[in-house]
Design a protein around this motif. Structure first.
Motif, mmCIF file in Angstrom:
data_model
loop_
_atom_site.group_PDB
_atom_site.id
_atom_site.type_symbol
_atom_site.label_atom_id
_atom_site.label_comp_id
_atom_site.label_asym_id
_atom_site.label_seq_id
_atom_site.Cartn_x
_atom_site.Cartn_y
_atom_site.Cartn_z
ATOM 1 N N SER A 17 0.817 -1.218 0.000
ATOM 2 C CA SER A 17 0.000 0.000 0.000
ATOM 3 C C SER A 17 0.852 1.270 0.000
ATOM 4 N N HIS A 18 2.094 1.166 0.398
ATOM 5 C CA HIS A 18 2.999 2.319 0.410
ATOM 6 C C HIS A 18 3.966 2.303 -0.775
ATOM 7 N N GLY A 19 3.728 1.419 -1.715
ATOM 8 C CA GLY A 19 4.532 1.371 -2.933
ATOM 9 C C GLY A 19 5.948 0.865 -2.728
ATOM 10 N N LEU A 20 6.194 0.195 -1.633
ATOM 11 C CA LEU A 20 7.548 -0.277 -1.356
ATOM 12 C C LEU A 20 7.818 -1.659 -1.936
ATOM 13 N N GLY A 21 6.807 -2.367 -2.285
ATOM 14 C CA GLY A 21 6.984 -3.719 -2.792
ATOM 15 C C GLY A 21 7.490 -3.751 -4.218
ATOM 16 N N ALA A 25 15.307 -5.587 -5.607
ATOM 17 C CA ALA A 25 16.267 -5.939 -4.563
ATOM 18 C C ALA A 25 17.645 -5.426 -4.953
ATOM 19 N N GLN A 26 18.344 -4.899 -3.979
ATOM 20 C CA GLN A 26 19.699 -4.397 -4.219
ATOM 21 C C GLN A 26 20.662 -5.575 -4.306
ATOM 22 N N PRO A 27 21.644 -5.471 -5.185
ATOM 23 C CA PRO A 27 22.622 -6.570 -5.253
ATOM 24 C C PRO A 27 23.458 -6.613 -3.975
ATOM 25 N N ALA A 28 23.906 -7.786 -3.633
ATOM 26 C CA ALA A 28 24.750 -7.950 -2.449
ATOM 27 C C ALA A 28 26.077 -7.226 -2.674
ATOM 28 N N PRO A 29 26.635 -6.608 -1.629
ATOM 29 C CA PRO A 29 27.923 -5.918 -1.783
ATOM 30 C C PRO A 29 29.015 -6.893 -2.215
ATOM 31 N N LYS A 30 29.890 -6.412 -3.075
ATOM 32 C CA LYS A 30 30.985 -7.250 -3.552
ATOM 33 C C LYS A 30 32.326 -6.817 -2.957
ATOM 34 N N ASP A 31 32.319 -5.685 -2.252
ATOM 35 C CA ASP A 31 33.545 -5.200 -1.632
ATOM 36 C C ASP A 31 33.872 -6.048 -0.411
ATOM 37 N N PHE A 32 35.107 -5.925 0.027
ATOM 38 C CA PHE A 32 35.503 -6.617 1.245
ATOM 39 C C PHE A 32 36.256 -5.634 2.132
#
Length: 133
Positions: A17-21, A25-32
């Motif tokens: 209902s809040h347009g968040l769906g 999805a953000q990609p997982a970080p690849k940095d270390f």
């Protein structure tokens, strides 16, 4: 509780209902983390007190250290026989103590110095020292 299996339903409705769906999805970080590694932790050795020199019970013992650190050192905490005896938070990190002032002091004791640098890397050095009663 009969609601246990349905608790997420109302949360999912609120998200939609809040347009968040609709966000991807953000990609997982690849940095270390190349800052918090054992090779970059501060290195310290206790020069004094030494195990070979007995110290009088009422003598002031100065702790002398050799230290190396890639990042500035933020603090050093000092312990005798796992009892906290003090902390220093600025150069030159000079610290002294009197064995007679420490509860539970024994003939043979362990000094532990814990160093923390400005990025929260830690290291510990220990040294045995002897007190003459």
């Amino acid at each position: 509780d009969p609601q246990f299996y349905l608790w997420e339903t109302s949360v999912q409705k609120w998200i939609l209902s809040h347009g968040l769906g609709k966000t991807a999805a953000q990609p997982a970080p690849k940095d270390f983390d190349d800052v918090h590694t054992p090779s970059l932790s501060p290195k310290i050795t206790i020069v004094s007190p030494t195990p070979s020199s007995p110290y009088p019970l009422g003598a002031k013992i100065s702790v002398l250290l050799n230290k190396q650190s890639r990042f500035p050192i933020a603090s050093m905490d000092y312990f005798v026989n796992d009892t906290y005896v003090g902390s220093v938070k600025k150069e030159p990190f000079i610290f002294s103590f009197v064995p007679n002032d420490i509860p539970g002091i024994k003939e043979t004791n362990t000094l532990k110095v814990m160093v923390v640098d400005s990025v929260f890397n830690k290291n510990v050095a220990t040294q045995i020292f002897n007190v003459v009663f």
